[in-house]
Structure formats: C-alpha cells, structure tokens
Write a protein that holds these residues in place. Structure first.
Motif, PDB file in Angstrom:
ATOM      1  N   SER A 236      33.356  21.400 -24.340  1.00 57.45           N
ATOM      2  CA  SER A 236      32.919  21.427 -25.730  1.00 57.45           C
ATOM      3  C   SER A 236      33.922  22.182 -26.600  1.00 57.45           C
ATOM      4  CB  SER A 236      31.549  22.101 -25.848  1.00 57.45           C
ATOM      5  OG  SER A 236      31.231  22.350 -27.212  1.00 57.45           O
ATOM      6  N   PRO A 237      34.338  21.621 -27.714  1.00 56.75           N
ATOM      7  CA  PRO A 237      35.308  22.291 -28.593  1.00 56.75           C
ATOM      8  C   PRO A 237      34.753  23.528 -29.294  1.00 56.75           C
ATOM      9  CG  PRO A 237      34.508  20.280 -29.615  1.00 56.75           C
ATOM     10  CD  PRO A 237      33.985  20.282 -28.219  1.00 56.75           C
ATOM     11  N   GLN A 238      33.437  23.748 -29.193  1.00 56.32           N
ATOM     12  CA  GLN A 238      32.828  24.923 -29.838  1.00 56.32           C
ATOM     13  C   GLN A 238      32.875  26.171 -28.970  1.00 56.32           C
ATOM     14  OE1 GLN A 238      29.269  22.213 -31.157  1.00 56.32           O
ATOM     15  NE2 GLN A 238      29.001  24.175 -32.185  1.00 56.32           N
ATOM     16  N   ILE A 239      33.223  26.019 -27.712  1.00 54.90           N
ATOM     17  CA  ILE A 239      33.248  27.163 -26.802  1.00 54.90           C
ATOM     18  C   ILE A 239      34.489  28.010 -27.067  1.00 54.90           C
ATOM     19  CG2 ILE A 239      33.347  27.889 -24.395  1.00 54.90           C
ATOM     20  CD1 ILE A 239      30.675  26.659 -25.289  1.00 54.90           C
ATOM     21  N   ALA A 240      34.281  29.301 -27.312  1.00 55.15           N
ATOM     22  CA  ALA A 240      35.397  30.203 -27.631  1.00 55.15           C
ATOM     23  C   ALA A 240      36.052  30.785 -26.390  1.00 55.15           C
ATOM     24  CB  ALA A 240      34.900  31.340 -28.517  1.00 55.15           C
ATOM     25  N   GLY A 241      35.326  30.795 -25.265  1.00 54.68           N
ATOM     26  CA  GLY A 241      35.907  31.374 -24.066  1.00 54.68           C
ATOM     27  C   GLY A 241      35.011  31.213 -22.858  1.00 54.68           C
ATOM     28  N   VAL A 242      35.610  31.424 -21.686  1.00 52.50           N
ATOM     29  CA  VAL A 242      34.897  31.351 -20.412  1.00 52.50           C
ATOM     30  C   VAL A 242      35.226  32.600 -19.612  1.00 52.50           C
ATOM     31  CG1 VAL A 242      34.568  30.076 -18.266  1.00 52.50           C
ATOM     32  CG2 VAL A 242      35.055  28.833 -20.388  1.00 52.50           C
ATOM     33  N   ALA A 243      34.176  33.303 -19.173  1.00 57.95           N
ATOM     34  CA  ALA A 243      34.353  34.445 -18.270  1.00 57.95           C
ATOM     35  C   ALA A 243      33.915  33.987 -16.888  1.00 57.95           C
ATOM     36  CB  ALA A 243      33.514  35.632 -18.739  1.00 57.95           C
ATOM     37  N   TYR A 244      34.828  34.057 -15.922  1.00 60.05           N
ATOM     38  CA  TYR A 244      34.562  33.513 -14.590  1.00 60.05           C
ATOM     39  C   TYR A 244      34.930  34.520 -13.517  1.00 60.05           C
ATOM     40  CZ  TYR A 244      35.379  30.891 -10.288  1.00 60.05           C
ATOM     41  OH  TYR A 244      35.379  30.496  -8.973  1.00 60.05           O
ATOM     42  N   CYS A 245      34.078  34.626 -12.505  1.00 57.81           N
ATOM     43  CA  CYS A 245      34.376  35.442 -11.333  1.00 57.81           C
ATOM     44  C   CYS A 245      34.300  34.537 -10.108  1.00 57.81           C
ATOM     45  CB  CYS A 245      33.381  36.597 -11.189  1.00 57.81           C
ATOM     46  SG  CYS A 245      33.665  37.608  -9.709  1.00 57.81           S
ATOM     47  N   GLY A 246      35.405  34.423  -9.376  1.00 55.90           N
ATOM     48  CA  GLY A 246      35.406  33.565  -8.203  1.00 55.90           C
ATOM     49  C   GLY A 246      36.811  33.303  -7.700  1.00 55.90           C
ATOM     50  N   ASP A 247      37.005  32.149  -7.079  1.00 58.56           N
ATOM     51  CA  ASP A 247      38.276  31.856  -6.410  1.00 58.56           C
ATOM     52  C   ASP A 247      39.339  31.337  -7.376  1.00 58.56           C
ATOM     53  OD1 ASP A 247      38.245  28.783  -6.463  1.00 58.56           O
ATOM     54  OD2 ASP A 247      36.324  29.229  -5.507  1.00 58.56           O
ATOM     55  N   LEU A 248      40.579  31.387  -6.915  1.00 59.94           N
ATOM     56  CA  LEU A 248      41.727  30.992  -7.733  1.00 59.94           C
ATOM     57  C   LEU A 248      41.689  29.516  -8.078  1.00 59.94           C
ATOM     58  CD1 LEU A 248      44.502  31.556  -9.002  1.00 59.94           C
ATOM     59  CD2 LEU A 248      45.509  31.212  -6.727  1.00 59.94           C
ATOM     60  N   GLN A 249      41.313  28.668  -7.144  1.00 58.04           N
ATOM     61  CA  GLN A 249      41.301  27.231  -7.386  1.00 58.04           C
ATOM     62  C   GLN A 249      40.393  26.857  -8.559  1.00 58.04           C
ATOM     63  OE1 GLN A 249      40.206  24.888  -3.956  1.00 58.04           O
ATOM     64  NE2 GLN A 249      40.381  22.944  -5.041  1.00 58.04           N
ATOM     65  N   THR A 250      39.191  27.428  -8.581  1.00 60.54           N
ATOM     66  CA  THR A 250      38.266  27.126  -9.683  1.00 60.54           C
ATOM     67  C   THR A 250      38.783  27.695 -10.996  1.00 60.54           C
ATOM     68  OG1 THR A 250      36.397  27.166  -8.139  1.00 60.54           O
ATOM     69  CG2 THR A 250      35.884  27.323 -10.480  1.00 60.54           C
ATOM     70  N   ALA A 251      39.388  28.889 -10.950  1.00 58.75           N
ATOM     71  CA  ALA A 251      39.956  29.484 -12.157  1.00 58.75           C
ATOM     72  C   ALA A 251      41.049  28.599 -12.741  1.00 58.75           C
ATOM     73  CB  ALA A 251      40.505  30.876 -11.851  1.00 58.75           C
ATOM     74  N   GLN A 252      41.890  28.039 -11.872  1.00 53.97           N
ATOM     75  CA  GLN A 252      42.950  27.142 -12.332  1.00 53.97           C
ATOM     76  C   GLN A 252      42.370  25.858 -12.927  1.00 53.97           C
ATOM     77  OE1 GLN A 252      45.181  26.855  -8.658  1.00 53.97           O
ATOM     78  NE2 GLN A 252      46.674  28.391  -9.329  1.00 53.97           N
ATOM     79  N   GLN A 253      41.304  25.355 -12.311  1.00 53.46           N
ATOM     80  CA  GLN A 253      40.651  24.164 -12.831  1.00 53.46           C
ATOM     81  C   GLN A 253      40.072  24.412 -14.220  1.00 53.46           C
ATOM     82  OE1 GLN A 253      37.623  22.493 -10.254  1.00 53.46           O
ATOM     83  NE2 GLN A 253      36.591  21.497 -11.985  1.00 53.46           N
ATOM     84  N   LEU A 254      39.423  25.571 -14.404  1.00 52.98           N
ATOM     85  CA  LEU A 254      38.878  25.920 -15.710  1.00 52.98           C
ATOM     86  C   LEU A 254      39.980  26.061 -16.745  1.00 52.98           C
ATOM     87  CD1 LEU A 254      36.231  28.567 -14.579  1.00 52.98           C
ATOM     88  CD2 LEU A 254      35.741  26.326 -15.595  1.00 52.98           C
ATOM     89  N   ALA A 255      41.103  26.652 -16.341  1.00 49.81           N
ATOM     90  CA  ALA A 255      42.235  26.820 -17.262  1.00 49.81           C
ATOM     91  C   ALA A 255      42.771  25.466 -17.714  1.00 49.81           C
ATOM     92  CB  ALA A 255      43.332  27.641 -16.593  1.00 49.81           C
TER      93      ALA A 255
END
Length: 230
Positions: free
Chosen positions: A152-171
């Motif tokens: 969604s273009p309205q989301i200003a940010g994502v705070a995530y705790c977990g593994d590197l693979q998922t973090a890269q996917q979110l990025a």
C-alpha cells in the motif's frame, strides 16, 4: 479478492486518520499512556516499554528554536511519519514486538499490528485503548494480509523482527511500490536485540519538521509556515 482489498483499504484509511489525532497529543502525553500500560506488564516487557519512552523523550521530544536572520522564529521538531506496520517472524520474543510497537507509538505513528498471534495482538490493542490510547491507533491485521499491507502506498514504514531473507524481501517490496518512500526498520537478532535496544532506535520512527513564524510581515501580520520531510 476485491472485498479483501477494500477491507484492508478501510483499515489503512482509518489508521491514517487516527494517526493525526494521536500525533497531535505530543510526546509527553503519549509516553504517559504507554508507561501506564507498562505497569501491568511482566517485568522484562515493562522494562522495554519504559526504555523506549525514556529514549524518545530524551532524543526526539524537544523542540529546537532557531531565530532567523530576518527576525522570524524557526522551530525544529520531530513528528510521527504516518502508518507503520509492526510485524515479526513466528517465535519472535514479546519484548521485540512490544519494543517495536512502543517506539512507533511514542513517536506519534499509528500501527497496523500484523503478527502470527492474533489473540496477543488484540490483547495489546485492548489494553492500550482502555488506558487512553485513541481508537484506531492500533489496528490488528491477520498476518496473511502482510504483503498487501506492505504494497500500500499509504504505509510510511515497516518494523520487522526476524530473519535476513524476509527482511530483504520486505525491502524489495517497499522499493518497488509506488507512493511514499517507506522506512524498513529491521531487527535480525531476536535474542540480543541490538537494533531495538539501541538508545536512538526511536529516530527511525520520526520525521523532522520546521515551523516558521514570520513576525516581520508588513502590517504586523504573522504568517505560519510548516515544512516537513517524509
């Protein structure tokens, strides 16, 4: 499919609107509500809530006055960025989830809480609303809808705790979508929490704004201008 998309859009719009009122309360009032919540939490979780509040009050709550060369008054201050998604890998410790949530809230953002345990997420939302958190500031969303929320273009940010693979996917998701440039705040060490546990973690959840009051205008009329970076 379309019905789900419409439902999520309503939740995002409601969260976006709630953020404006929540942000206007100011750091001190938001911290009081969160610290009141901390008193009824287990010790290790309570410490995390108080820690995030104390750091926010020290590092981002104060307004910096900067007199201008032509007599105007410039005030530099911090504000919430908007709607944040708070999410975590299954099995992430409660201290990590609460740390992310508290930092986002105390800085004036609204939160879409999207974790595997809907019951725990709902409990958090209910407890905070009973203690004074405005309705809609925390919205519980099932983890199955995470991808749609991130896009969604309205989301200003994502705070995530977990593994590197998922973090890269979110990025990658945030980089490819349209709209605002969104912030990814990732914690990859769920045990030591070096990112969430940093004193200046709260800086990731704010944007700087400048308020200028021109007291030299012709006829004595004051002009109020406000600029922000998001």
């Amino acid at each position: 499919m379309q019905q789900t998309a419409n439902m999520l859009q309503v939740l995002i719009d409601h969260s976006d609107a709630a953020m404006i009122s929540w942000n206007s309360l100011g750091f001190d009032k938001r911290a009081v509500i969160l610290q009141r919540w901390a008193k009824q939490l287990p010790m290790n979780i309570s410490v995390m809530v108080n820690y995030q509040c104390i750091n926010a009050l020290e590092y981002v709550a104060n307004t910096e006055l900067m007199p201008g060369p032509t007599g105007e008054t410039n005030a530099l201050y911090c504000s919430g960025r908007g709607v944040f998604i708070v999410t975590a890998q299954q099995g992430a410790p409660a201290a990590a989830i609460v740390g992310q949530l508290t930092a986002a809230l105390v800085c004036g953002n609204s939160v879409l809480l999207c974790i595997n345990d809907d019951h725990y997420a709902t409990q958090i939302s209910t407890e905070l609303e009973q203690l004074g958190c405005l309705s809609g500031v925390i919205t519980v969303v099932n983890i199955a809808h995470l991808d749609a929320l991130v896009n969604s273009p309205q989301i200003a940010g994502v705070a995530y705790c977990g593994d590197l693979q998922t973090a890269q996917q979110l990025a990658r998701q945030l980089a490819q979508r349209e709209g605002l440039l969104a912030q990814l705040v990732s914690e990859l060490d769920g045990e030591a929490l070096p990112v969430i546990g940093a004193q200046r973690y709260c800086l990731r959840f704010v944007t700087e704004r400048t308020r200028t009051i021109n007291i030299t205008a012709v006829g004595g009329n004051a002009t109020l201008l406000e600029l922000g970076s998001g």
